[in-house]
Scaffold this motif. Structure first.
Motif: not given
Length: 148
Positions: A135-144
């Motif tokens: 949750l703190a460092q997602p494996p993909f960009p949250l903007e997507r």
């Protein structure tokens, strides 16, 4: 003065080596023999803590309750048959169907992955950090997520 040859086992049969290891459990014996002889504790290779082998929740402890790092000593839980012996980094937490938390470790030398049961005295802070890492460092960009 005779030399101690307990560190050198090349050219010996497996039967002789296992008998030899069982006989020599002093401080001069091989690394594995020292580990087996000190079954009541081990020293963490990451933080240096002297870790007791006995812990609530697990019968084959091989990770440090302070930093959660492990050592690559098992091929299957409790067999102490791995020849690697390198440090294993805690990567993630997995949760079993019954709610039990399991640490996922990766060997820094050979990249093997192992799942290890958490113990009752494991430090809650690093356990929680591992659990929330996705949750703190997602494996993909949250903007997507917004474009889906």
């Amino acid at each position: 003065m005779s030399r101690d040859t307990s560190r050198h086992t090349s050219g010996r049969t497996p039967e002789h080596t296992s008998k030899h290891t069982a006989k020599h459990t002093s401080g001069r014996a091989s690394g594995r023999a020292r580990f087996e002889a000190r079954a009541e504790s081990f020293r963490c290779l990451h933080c240096g803590l002297d870790v007791p082998m006995a812990a609530a929740g697990t019968s084959h402890r091989n990770h440090c309750p302070n930093c959660l790092w492990s050592r690559h000593v098992d091929d299957t839980p409790g067999d102490r048959a791995a020849d690697c012996g390198a440090r294993m980094e805690p990567l993630a937490i997995s949760v079993r169907g019954d709610g039990e938390w399991v640490l996922v470790h990766r060997c820094v030398h050979c990249d093997v992955l192992h799942a290890n049961r958490t113990a009752g005295d494991d430090n809650v802070l690093p356990l929680t950090r591992l659990a929330v890492r996705p949750l703190a460092q997602p494996p993909f960009p949250l903007e997507r997520l917004g474009s889906l």
